[in-house]
Design an enzyme around this catalytic site. Structure first.
Site, PDB file in Angstrom:
ATOM      1  N   GLU A 170      13.506  23.103   0.448  1.00 45.76           N
ATOM      2  CA  GLU A 170      14.436  22.434  -0.066  1.00 45.76           C
ATOM      3  C   GLU A 170      14.062  20.940  -0.464  1.00 45.76           C
ATOM      4  O   GLU A 170      14.977  20.140  -0.769  1.00 45.76           O
ATOM      5  CB  GLU A 170      15.754  22.489   0.510  1.00 45.76           C
ATOM      6  CG  GLU A 170      16.232  23.641   1.185  1.00 45.76           C
ATOM      7  CD  GLU A 170      16.231  25.202   0.483  1.00 45.76           C
ATOM      8  OE1 GLU A 170      15.026  25.591   0.793  1.00 45.76           O
ATOM      9  OE2 GLU A 170      17.028  25.503  -0.429  1.00 45.76           O
ATOM     10  N   TYR A 172      12.699  18.796   2.063  1.00 43.74           N
ATOM     11  CA  TYR A 172      12.944  17.863   3.006  1.00 43.74           C
ATOM     12  C   TYR A 172      11.816  17.571   3.617  1.00 43.74           C
ATOM     13  O   TYR A 172      10.666  17.995   3.138  1.00 43.74           O
ATOM     14  CB  TYR A 172      14.125  18.489   3.978  1.00 43.74           C
ATOM     15  CG  TYR A 172      15.295  18.701   3.651  1.00 43.74           C
ATOM     16  CD1 TYR A 172      16.115  17.470   3.529  1.00 43.74           C
ATOM     17  CD2 TYR A 172      15.945  20.018   3.514  1.00 43.74           C
ATOM     18  CE1 TYR A 172      17.273  17.646   3.012  1.00 43.74           C
ATOM     19  CE2 TYR A 172      17.140  20.080   3.352  1.00 43.74           C
ATOM     20  CZ  TYR A 172      17.974  18.785   2.883  1.00 43.74           C
ATOM     21  OH  TYR A 172      19.249  18.861   2.640  1.00 43.74           O
ATOM     22  N   ARG A 220      11.861  27.917   7.766  1.00 46.42           N
ATOM     23  CA  ARG A 220      12.465  28.104   6.473  1.00 46.42           C
ATOM     24  C   ARG A 220      11.262  27.378   5.486  1.00 46.42           C
ATOM     25  O   ARG A 220      11.047  26.292   5.453  1.00 46.42           O
ATOM     26  CB  ARG A 220      13.738  27.219   6.391  1.00 46.42           C
ATOM     27  CG  ARG A 220      14.590  27.503   5.075  1.00 46.42           C
ATOM     28  CD  ARG A 220      15.813  28.103   5.115  1.00 46.42           C
ATOM     29  NE  ARG A 220      16.354  28.450   3.953  1.00 46.42           N
ATOM     30  CZ  ARG A 220      17.378  28.026   3.307  1.00 46.42           C
ATOM     31  NH1 ARG A 220      18.415  27.374   4.270  1.00 46.42           N
ATOM     32  NH2 ARG A 220      17.753  28.598   2.130  1.00 46.42           N
ATOM     33  N   HIS A 258      15.992  20.243  -3.548  1.00 46.58           N
ATOM     34  CA  HIS A 258      17.509  19.549  -3.916  1.00 46.58           C
ATOM     35  C   HIS A 258      17.232  18.857  -5.285  1.00 46.58           C
ATOM     36  O   HIS A 258      18.313  18.678  -6.165  1.00 46.58           O
ATOM     37  CB  HIS A 258      17.822  18.708  -3.112  1.00 46.58           C
ATOM     38  CG  HIS A 258      18.603  19.563  -1.702  1.00 46.58           C
ATOM     39  ND1 HIS A 258      19.235  20.738  -1.948  1.00 46.58           N
ATOM     40  CD2 HIS A 258      18.241  19.517  -0.576  1.00 46.58           C
ATOM     41  CE1 HIS A 258      19.627  21.173  -0.942  1.00 46.58           C
ATOM     42  NE2 HIS A 258      19.054  20.300   0.215  1.00 46.58           N
ATOM     43  N   GLN A 345      33.517  24.503  -4.925  1.00 44.30           N
ATOM     44  CA  GLN A 345      34.614  23.280  -4.940  1.00 44.30           C
ATOM     45  C   GLN A 345      35.171  22.632  -3.683  1.00 44.30           C
ATOM     46  O   GLN A 345      35.311  21.613  -3.560  1.00 44.30           O
ATOM     47  CB  GLN A 345      35.654  23.982  -5.689  1.00 44.30           C
ATOM     48  CG  GLN A 345      35.395  23.835  -7.497  1.00 44.30           C
ATOM     49  CD  GLN A 345      36.409  24.455  -7.981  1.00 44.30           C
ATOM     50  OE1 GLN A 345      36.137  25.386  -8.831  1.00 44.30           O
ATOM     51  NE2 GLN A 345      37.679  23.672  -8.065  1.00 44.30           N
TER      52      GLN A 345
HETATM   53  P1  NAP Z   1      42.003  18.023 -17.219  1.00 45.83           P
HETATM   54  O1  NAP Z   1      41.212  17.982 -16.185  1.00 45.83           O
HETATM   55  O2  NAP Z   1      43.504  17.146 -16.791  1.00 45.83           O
HETATM   56  O3  NAP Z   1      41.897  17.470 -18.748  1.00 45.83           O
HETATM   57  C1  NAP Z   1      42.480  17.472 -19.668  1.00 45.83           C
HETATM   58  C2  NAP Z   1      41.931  16.991 -20.955  1.00 45.83           C
HETATM   59  O4  NAP Z   1      42.782  16.552 -21.950  1.00 45.83           O
HETATM   60  C3  NAP Z   1      41.378  15.667 -20.538  1.00 45.83           C
HETATM   61  O5  NAP Z   1      39.870  15.618 -21.157  1.00 45.83           O
HETATM   62  C4  NAP Z   1      42.161  14.373 -21.383  1.00 45.83           C
HETATM   63  O6  NAP Z   1      41.127  13.584 -21.870  1.00 45.83           O
HETATM   64  C5  NAP Z   1      42.717  15.409 -22.269  1.00 45.83           C
HETATM   65  N1  NAP Z   1      43.991  14.931 -22.988  1.00 45.83           N
HETATM   66  C6  NAP Z   1      45.020  14.722 -21.950  1.00 45.83           C
HETATM   67  N2  NAP Z   1      46.384  14.293 -22.540  1.00 45.83           N
HETATM   68  C7  NAP Z   1      45.917  14.772 -23.869  1.00 45.83           C
HETATM   69  C8  NAP Z   1      46.514  14.455 -25.036  1.00 45.83           C
HETATM   70  N3  NAP Z   1      48.213  13.951 -24.983  1.00 45.83           N
HETATM   71  N4  NAP Z   1      46.099  14.908 -26.254  1.00 45.83           N
HETATM   72  C9  NAP Z   1      44.795  14.962 -26.518  1.00 45.83           C
HETATM   73  N5  NAP Z   1      44.055  15.173 -25.277  1.00 45.83           N
HETATM   74  C10 NAP Z   1      44.786  14.877 -24.194  1.00 45.83           C
HETATM   75  O7  NAP Z   1      42.893  19.242 -17.198  1.00 45.83           O
HETATM   76  P2  NAP Z   1      42.267  20.752 -17.541  1.00 45.83           P
HETATM   77  O8  NAP Z   1      40.919  20.589 -18.296  1.00 45.83           O
HETATM   78  O9  NAP Z   1      43.277  21.526 -18.083  1.00 45.83           O
HETATM   79  O10 NAP Z   1      42.004  21.401 -16.048  1.00 45.83           O
HETATM   80  C11 NAP Z   1      43.146  21.494 -15.127  1.00 45.83           C
HETATM   81  C12 NAP Z   1      42.695  21.592 -13.885  1.00 45.83           C
HETATM   82  O11 NAP Z   1      41.806  22.759 -13.283  1.00 45.83           O
HETATM   83  C13 NAP Z   1      41.772  20.426 -13.444  1.00 45.83           C
HETATM   84  O12 NAP Z   1      42.184  19.888 -12.442  1.00 45.83           O
HETATM   85  C14 NAP Z   1      40.337  20.974 -13.412  1.00 45.83           C
HETATM   86  O13 NAP Z   1      39.806  20.190 -12.394  1.00 45.83           O
HETATM   87  C15 NAP Z   1      40.631  22.388 -13.104  1.00 45.83           C
HETATM   88  N6  NAP Z   1      39.611  23.393 -13.564  1.00 45.83           N
HETATM   89  C16 NAP Z   1      38.491  23.205 -12.764  1.00 45.83           C
HETATM   90  C17 NAP Z   1      37.487  23.817 -13.377  1.00 45.83           C
HETATM   91  C18 NAP Z   1      35.997  23.878 -12.640  1.00 45.83           C
HETATM   92  O14 NAP Z   1      35.138  24.574 -12.967  1.00 45.83           O
HETATM   93  N7  NAP Z   1      35.989  23.025 -11.673  1.00 45.83           N
HETATM   94  C19 NAP Z   1      37.629  24.512 -14.497  1.00 45.83           C
HETATM   95  C20 NAP Z   1      38.687  24.764 -15.075  1.00 45.83           C
HETATM   96  C21 NAP Z   1      39.706  23.885 -14.652  1.00 45.83           C
HETATM   97  P3  NAP Z   1      41.589  12.374 -22.806  1.00 45.83           P
HETATM   98  O15 NAP Z   1      42.923  11.787 -22.309  1.00 45.83           O
HETATM   99  O16 NAP Z   1      40.511  11.304 -22.526  1.00 45.83           O
HETATM  100  O17 NAP Z   1      41.578  12.805 -24.109  1.00 45.83           O
HETATM  101 FE1  SF4 Z   2      32.386  27.620  -1.208  1.00 45.27          FE
HETATM  102 FE2  SF4 Z   2      34.390  29.015  -0.976  1.00 45.27          FE
HETATM  103 FE3  SF4 Z   2      33.738  28.563  -3.396  1.00 45.27          FE
HETATM  104 FE4  SF4 Z   2      32.284  30.173  -1.875  1.00 45.27          FE
HETATM  105  S1  SF4 Z   2      34.404  30.363  -2.683  1.00 45.27           S
HETATM  106  S2  SF4 Z   2      31.468  28.492  -3.052  1.00 45.27           S
HETATM  107  S3  SF4 Z   2      32.681  29.198   0.196  1.00 45.27           S
HETATM  108  S4  SF4 Z   2      34.445  26.858  -1.902  1.00 45.27           S
END
Ligand code: NAP
Ligand code: SF4
Length: 708
Positions: A170, A172, A220, A258, A345
């Site tokens: 990786e 290291y 490893r 990495h 996550q």
């Molecule tokens: P979010 O992350 O809060 O994004 C909302 C987006 O909408 C932002 O880009 C914001 O940017 C825009 N926005 C907010 N109010 C607005 C308005 N009135 N008019 C126009 N644009 C507006 O919410 P989300 O995408 O719905 O995600 C929800 C949650 O799910 C989050 O916590 C996210 O982390 C999680 N999630 C995670 C993943 C992942 O793969 N990790 C995937 C899906 C969801 P601007 O205000 O700059 O325009």
């Molecule tokens: Fe990590 Fe749990 Fe997501 Fe698997 S399911 S990648 S262990 S957070």
């Protein structure tokens, strides 16, 4: 009982010891290694030993200060042993040995990947992923490093470990010595191949000398570098043979430095994507070989072994997701396994944020002493849960495990909430496994599930009448709805909400602007650009499955990996699948995707960049014009020639029922997106559900996760 995975559960003699099965819990840093006393680490490993891991490999422990990944990272040396670390480690090894499992300590010297100014490396070349320029080790420094590895292993033996894993991949320190890209030395540890492999060989010999023949040494070794300037395949094979002569008993596979810009473990990587390279290496060496990366079910693990690709399999994150992975597989209860979905996550993203690792689908991971689902004694509370998304389901399962009598109401005909939408995103198919687990577990723990039932006071009253008892607690887990925008353009028929698109209620446009670039905006972009938008990728269960071969070929092609064993290549450009024009927009002037997870955000951005999605920040939305959707960026008006706008502008909580039940004098708790929509994600939702269930009805309750 005849296991469905006979090879997985066949013991294997590794030389100094025999493991009861071929199922390794692979090394993974959790942040518990740095705690005083190592009690949490002992509890965490004990649970996995109980759960059927044949061999556990700890997270990386440095042999000296310069080898630590961060200034406060764990170290086992004469100094830390004198400060009490030996006894702490003894607590860990005793806990594992109570359950007929073996444990080895990984010795990890991070070299130039260290996040502190005292880092060392073969040569003074800074890594692209750390801010510190390392010092080149002197000749004396090299001898001291060898001594420190030997001492650390010797101390590990004294602490009760069955062996050590020497981290040589990786990117290291030992890997840095081996690879020309990082080793420019002109002394006997640099230059020729023989010189570059000298340090790892001397490290292994030193360990063998200090610890004797009966102490397991796993090495490893990097089998696929995914960067330029590493060993050729022939050199890797030669290196492996020299390591065998030096005393290595088992080889574990290392995949990718990495700093490589190729995903190797994230959810979009096909299952068992790299096992062919392990198979190729296995043919060249005589010691047992371990396969790694994206092995998350017993079926795929068994198929790796039965097809001769490896002698053992190592799973790291799947043991966080389910500590009883081994026992469930052994007892043919694989459908009860809480499968790792590869999201990173709560595990790797936590570690990069200097937080303790846990698991999105299993928040008890790493918190075995903190979140305890104690059975309730006496009268069992009756609980109604409204909402069958991640928060409601995880609460229901945990509460029923404690003995509560739970009714779960979900207005849709299926469970899962946002998870049910997420699993439709290409590359997120693993989310279906969580839905399967939810279903199996709800049934097993006896939750009464009312699907297609919109909860109301009247509906719950009917259940109460039927059972002749009132609910003691009501849990509102009604989640979120997409934030509706008031602007005129958002009312136009060409403007649609992401939920309707992903649920298949509206067809994707040919040219689309996505309003909002959060996690969901990214998901929608991926959905739209992917060739897979209309069909999901099957989750394979065998390494010989043609579907896997196809997925793997496609993945390798996309990321510039030319084939198993053809190594050292840098990733080429992703090949565009794009047939549509896609714009991803946000109002903030920040870089698009800034808020995504540290370990997966770069992959998601890169996927979209190479699919030529146009990302624009600092956008003002003006509305639909005759030629398309009008926006303003930096004061300049532009028209995007699109026929659809998909709105992904965040969420609003749905908690209408909270008041209704409060007025009827119920004890009401609100969890997940229904509680705080702005921060909703599955990790938070599931954790809130489990924490509430753990604390509910406790005399000394902690109400932090519920809102009464
Ligand atoms: P979010 O992350 O809060 O994004 C909302 C987006 O909408 C932002 O880009 C914001 O940017 C825009 N926005 C907010 N109010 C607005 C308005 N009135 N008019 C126009 N644009 C507006 O919410 P989300 O995408 O719905 O995600 C929800 C949650 O799910 C989050 O916590 C996210 O982390 C999680 N999630 C995670 C993943 C992942 O793969 N990790 C995937 C899906 C969801 P601007 O205000 O700059 O325009
Ligand atoms: Fe990590 Fe749990 Fe997501 Fe698997 S399911 S990648 S262990 S957070």
């Amino acid at each position: 009982m005849q296991s469905r995975y006979p090879i997985l559960f066949t013991p294997l003699n590794l030389g100094p010891l025999t493991v009861k099965n071929r199922l390794i819990m692979g090394s993974m840093h959790t942040g518990l290694e740095e705690e005083r006393g190592l009690r949490s680490l002992a509890a965490y490993f004990e649970e996995r030993a109980k759960g059927g891991a044949g061999l556990i490999i700890t997270g990386g422990i440095a042999p000296n200060f310069s080898g630590r990944g961060t200034p406060f990272a764990a170290e086992l040396s004469l100094l830390t042993a004198a400060l009490g670390k030996l006894q702490d480690h003894r607590r860990v090894t005793d806990a594992v040995h109570r359950h007929d499992s073996k444990i080895v300590m990984q010795i990890l010297h991070t070299g130039r990947y260290a996040y502190h100014p005292l880092s060392v490396a073969p040569s003074r070349i800074q890594s692209p992923i750390t801010p510190f320029k390392p010092r080149a080790l002197s000749g004396f420094g090299i001898q001291k490093t060898i001594f420190d590895f030997g001492t650390s292993a010797w101390l590990a033996k004294k602490a009760g470990y069955d062996g050590v894993e020497v981290m040589g991949s990786e990117g290291y320190l030992l890997h840095q010595f081996v690879a020309p890209r990082t080793n420019r030395r002109t002394d006997s540890y640099g230059g020729s191949f023989e010189n570059r492999i000298r340090l790892p060989l001397e490290v292994v010999r030193a360990i063998r000398k200090r610890c004797g023949e009966d102490f397991l040494i796993i090495y490893r070794i990097s089998l696929l570098d995914l960067v330029d300037g590493a060993l050729t395949w022939e050199e890797t094979v030669q290196f492996g043979r020299e390591l065998e002569k030096a005393g290595v008993h088992v080889f574990n596979s290392g995949i990718g430095w990495h700093e490589a810009r190729v995903p190797t473990i994230a959810t979009m990587v096909p299952r068992a994507a790299f096992t062919e390279v392990t198979e190729k290496f296995k043919k060249e060496v005589s010691r047992p070989v371990v396969a790694v990366n994206r092995i998350n079910t017993p079926e795929i693990a068994e198929s790796i072994l039965s097809s001769g690709q490896a002698d053992l399999v190592s799973l790291a994150r799947p043991w966080l997701a389910d500590p009883y992975f081994g026992v469930k597989a052994f007892e043919n209860r694989a459908d009860e396994i809480n499968t790792c979905i590869g999201c990173n996550q709560a595990c790797l993203d936590h570690i990069f944020a200097q937080k303790k690792a846990s698991c999105l689908v299993n928040p008890e991971a790493g918190r075995e002493l903190e979140i305890v689902l104690k059975p309730i004694s006496g009268e069992k509370p009756r609980v109604a849960v409204v909402g069958g998304g991640p928060a409601g389901v995880s609460f229901s399962i945990a509460a029923a495990k404690r003995g509560m009598r739970v009714h779960l109401f979900e207005k849709r005909p299926v469970l899962g909430g946002l998870f049910d939408l997420a699993r439709r995103i290409p590359g997120k198919e693993e989310f279906s496994e969580t839905l399967r687990y939810f279903q199996v577990e709800l049934e097993k723990v006896g939750v009464q599930v009312h699907l297609g039932t919109e909860a109301s006071f009247e509906v719950l009253s009917q259940v109460e009448q039927k059972e002749n008892a009132r609910f003691d607690e009501i849990v509102i887990a009604t989640g979120i709805r997409p934030r509706k925008l008031d602007a005129d353009w958002a009312q136009d028929v060409r403007s649609v909400y992401y939920e309707d698109l992903l649920a298949g209620k509206v067809k994707p446009g040919d040219r689309v602007a996505i309003v909002g670039a959060g996690g969901i905006g990214f998901d929608v972009a991926k959905y739209l650009v992917s060739h897979q938008a209309t069909r999901s990728i099957p989750l394979v269960v065998s390494v010989r499955d043609p579907a896997l071969l196809e997925q793997r070929a496609r993945f390798f092609q996309e990321w510039g990996i030319t084939g198993a064993g053809e190594r050292g290549e840098s990733a080429s450009e992703l090949k565009s699948e794009r047939t549509k024009a896609i714009y991803l927009l946000q109002r903030k002037s920040d870089r698009i995707g800034k808020g995504l997870g540290k370990t997966t955000g770069w992959i998601r951005r890169k996927e979209l960049e190479h699919a030529r999605v146009q990302m624009k920040s600092g956008v003002k939305y003006l509305g639909w014009g005759t030629d398309g959707f009008q926006i303003e960026v930096s004061g300049k008006a532009q028209t995007l020639s699109v026929d659809q706008v998909v709105i992904c502008a965040g969420q609003e909580s749905v908690r209408d029922l909270e008041k209704v039940f409060q007025e009827k004098k119920y004890r009401v708790h609100v969890i997940g997106g229904a509680s705080v929509a702005s921060e909703v994600d599955a990790k938070k939702a599931i954790e809130e559900g489990v924490r509430l269930a753990a604390h509910l009805n406790n005399r000394v309750g902690n109400r932090e996760s519920g809102h009464e």
